[in-house]
Design a protein around this motif. Structure first.
Motif, PDB file in Angstrom:
ATOM      1  N   ARG A 141      -4.159   4.751  10.317  1.00 15.33           N
ATOM      2  CA  ARG A 141      -3.806   3.539   9.571  1.00 15.33           C
ATOM      3  C   ARG A 141      -2.326   3.218   9.732  1.00 15.33           C
ATOM      4  O   ARG A 141      -1.493   4.114   9.784  1.00 15.33           O
ATOM      5  N   SER A 142      -2.034   1.930   9.729  1.00 12.53           N
ATOM      6  CA  SER A 142      -0.630   1.521   9.649  1.00 12.53           C
ATOM      7  C   SER A 142      -0.253   1.475   8.169  1.00 12.53           C
ATOM      8  O   SER A 142      -1.115   1.524   7.287  1.00 12.53           O
ATOM      9  N   ILE A 143       1.007   1.367   7.878  1.00  6.14           N
ATOM     10  CA  ILE A 143       1.487   1.331   6.499  1.00  6.14           C
ATOM     11  C   ILE A 143       0.877   0.169   5.734  1.00  6.14           C
ATOM     12  O   ILE A 143       0.597   0.266   4.545  1.00  6.14           O
ATOM     13  N   HIS A 144       0.626  -0.937   6.412  1.00 11.22           N
ATOM     14  CA  HIS A 144       0.118  -2.149   5.761  1.00 11.22           C
ATOM     15  C   HIS A 144      -1.409  -2.252   5.767  1.00 11.22           C
ATOM     16  O   HIS A 144      -1.949  -3.265   5.354  1.00 11.22           O
ATOM     17  N   ASP A 145      -2.107  -1.214   6.229  1.00  9.87           N
ATOM     18  CA  ASP A 145      -3.565  -1.263   6.344  1.00  9.87           C
ATOM     19  C   ASP A 145      -4.187   0.008   5.761  1.00  9.87           C
ATOM     20  O   ASP A 145      -4.885   0.751   6.447  1.00  9.87           O
TER      21      ASP A 145
END
Length: 166
Positions: A141-145
């Motif tokens: 995961r990315s930080i925003h997801d």
């Protein structure tokens, strides 16, 4: 003279064939599944079904990942599940490094496509006869997801290989 050369050529071909066969005899299972459009969604699990007939030999299990330059992370998180013929399940959360500290891709390959052979299980004995189901899901995961709504880009193929321990 011609007969001697023909015999030598036949011997060389036979020797090379035996050499190639001896290098791959420890491979029990090797299969890849392509990832559609190189976008691996978190809900898409990759399943491999392996029929075990050998309950004596220890084996190493590898997860094989092919990625291209569109892969945007330095590591890869996976959730791997093995379901035994008896129904017992073992679930592992795994993390693998995909780049070195300088950001260079790990793995093999001379083009933009890299292949990583990642240890999953070492010296394991599959003591039950029957079908073993291996399921692999991505959990990167990315930080925003945080919910995993966006696909993981750049993974082209996911594979599973099993080799007898020498």
């Amino acid at each position: 003279m011609q007969t001697i050369l023909t015999k030598n050529n036949n011997f060389i071909i036979l020797f090379c064939a035996l050499l190639l066969m001896s290098c791959t005899t420890n491979i029990v299972y090797d299969k890849y599944t392509p990832i559609e459009n190189h976008q691996w969604f978190s809900e898409n699990k990759i399943e491999f079904i392996v029929n075990n007939l050998d309950t004596i030999s220890k084996k190493n299990v590898f997860i094989n990942i092919r990625n291209n330059k569109n892969y945007e992370f330095s590591s890869l998180f996976l959730i791997a599940n093995i379901e035994f013929p008896s129904g017992l399940q073992v679930v592992d959360t795994l993390e693998y490094e995909m780049t070195d500290a300088a950001g260079n891709w790990l793995g093999t390959g001379f083009t933009e496509l890299k292949e990583n052979k990642l240890f999953y299980k070492e010296n394991v004995l599959f003591s039950e006869k029957g079908d073993y189901k291996f399921n692999i899901k991505q959990a990167t995961r990315s930080i925003h997801d945080i919910k995993g709504e966006n696909p993981l880009n750049g993974i082209t193929d996911v594979g599973l290989s099993i080799e007898k321990v020498k």
